[in-house]
Every structure is written in C-alpha cells, then in structure tokens.
Design a protein around this motif. Sequence first.
Motif, PDB file in Angstrom:
ATOM      1  N   ALA A  94      38.594  34.733  41.681  1.00 64.13           N
ATOM      2  CA  ALA A  94      37.620  33.654  41.879  1.00 64.13           C
ATOM      3  C   ALA A  94      36.389  34.169  42.621  1.00 64.13           C
ATOM      4  O   ALA A  94      35.251  33.842  42.262  1.00 64.13           O
ATOM      5  N   PHE A  95      36.624  34.980  43.651  1.00 68.64           N
ATOM      6  CA  PHE A  95      35.509  35.562  44.408  1.00 68.64           C
ATOM      7  C   PHE A  95      34.645  36.440  43.500  1.00 68.64           C
ATOM      8  O   PHE A  95      33.406  36.337  43.517  1.00 68.64           O
ATOM      9  N   LEU A  96      35.276  37.302  42.701  1.00 70.27           N
ATOM     10  CA  LEU A  96      34.516  38.193  41.833  1.00 70.27           C
ATOM     11  C   LEU A  96      33.753  37.418  40.759  1.00 70.27           C
ATOM     12  O   LEU A  96      32.631  37.796  40.407  1.00 70.27           O
ATOM     13  N   ARG A  97      34.331  36.335  40.256  1.00 68.09           N
ATOM     14  CA  ARG A  97      33.611  35.506  39.274  1.00 68.09           C
ATOM     15  C   ARG A  97      32.371  34.871  39.900  1.00 68.09           C
ATOM     16  O   ARG A  97      31.307  34.830  39.283  1.00 68.09           O
ATOM     17  N   ARG A  98      32.542  34.359  41.131  1.00 71.74           N
ATOM     18  CA  ARG A  98      31.373  33.776  41.822  1.00 71.74           C
ATOM     19  C   ARG A  98      30.309  34.843  42.062  1.00 71.74           C
ATOM     20  O   ARG A  98      29.111  34.587  41.867  1.00 71.74           O
ATOM     21  N   LEU A  99      30.737  36.015  42.482  1.00 71.64           N
ATOM     22  CA  LEU A  99      29.806  37.112  42.729  1.00 71.64           C
ATOM     23  C   LEU A  99      29.099  37.507  41.437  1.00 71.64           C
ATOM     24  O   LEU A  99      27.876  37.711  41.421  1.00 71.64           O
ATOM     25  N   ARG A 100      29.850  37.591  40.344  1.00 73.79           N
ATOM     26  CA  ARG A 100      29.258  37.951  39.058  1.00 73.79           C
ATOM     27  C   ARG A 100      28.222  36.900  38.639  1.00 73.79           C
ATOM     28  O   ARG A 100      27.142  37.237  38.161  1.00 73.79           O
ATOM     29  N   ASP A 101      28.555  35.622  38.827  1.00 70.94           N
ATOM     30  CA  ASP A 101      27.603  34.557  38.494  1.00 70.94           C
ATOM     31  C   ASP A 101      26.324  34.694  39.321  1.00 70.94           C
ATOM     32  O   ASP A 101      25.222  34.500  38.805  1.00 70.94           O
TER      33      ASP A 101
END
Length: 109
Positions: A94-101
């Motif tokens: 979830a953290f990496l998805r937010r960071l990617r966004d």
Amino acid sequence: MAFGFRTRNPARDSQTDAARFGRLTTMLDELLEELEAESTGLQARYQRVADNAAFSLEEFENEQAEALSERTDELTASLIACSNRLVSLQKQAAFLRRLRDEVVDFRPA
C-alpha cells in the motif's frame, strides 16, 4: 568583465527528468512485483498449514491428543507468524502504491 551563465537546453532537462522519474517508477513497479510474489507464495503456504491444522484438530478430537498437542501449537505459531507477515506485506505494498502514485503525479510532463 562580464561573466555569462549558460544553462542546458530545456528539452534536454525534460528528457533527463523524464528518464529519472521513469527509472523510479520502474523500480517501484519491480518492488511491488516482489511483494506480490512473496505474498502469493506465503498465502499458499498459509493455506497448507491451515489445512494441516484442521486435520490435526480432527485427529486431536479423535483421542490422539498427546502426540498432536505439540504439533498443533507449532501450526498455530506458524499461522500467526504467517498472518503477521502477510499484514506487513500488505502495508508495504500500500505504501509503495501511494509512493508510485505520487511519483506519477509529480513527474514532469
């Protein structure tokens, strides 16, 4: 005596920025794939342990309690550890998805 300050071509700067953010996005995608692979493998192992625990419980109920009590405790500990790791992997993803966004939103056009 006049000193001039030369800057690079803005198009070249844009290409450099796009390449940099492209590498960052690719790296985040690779990390997400790693997390997904670990999670998928762990979920399969979790299911095997849960199935094994169910069979052990059935045997436990059929009067073979002493031999299976220790095994049941081990399986329970494994399930708890596995469950904790799956939660950790979900949080990381979830953290990496937010960071990617954020990277995609921040990346220069």
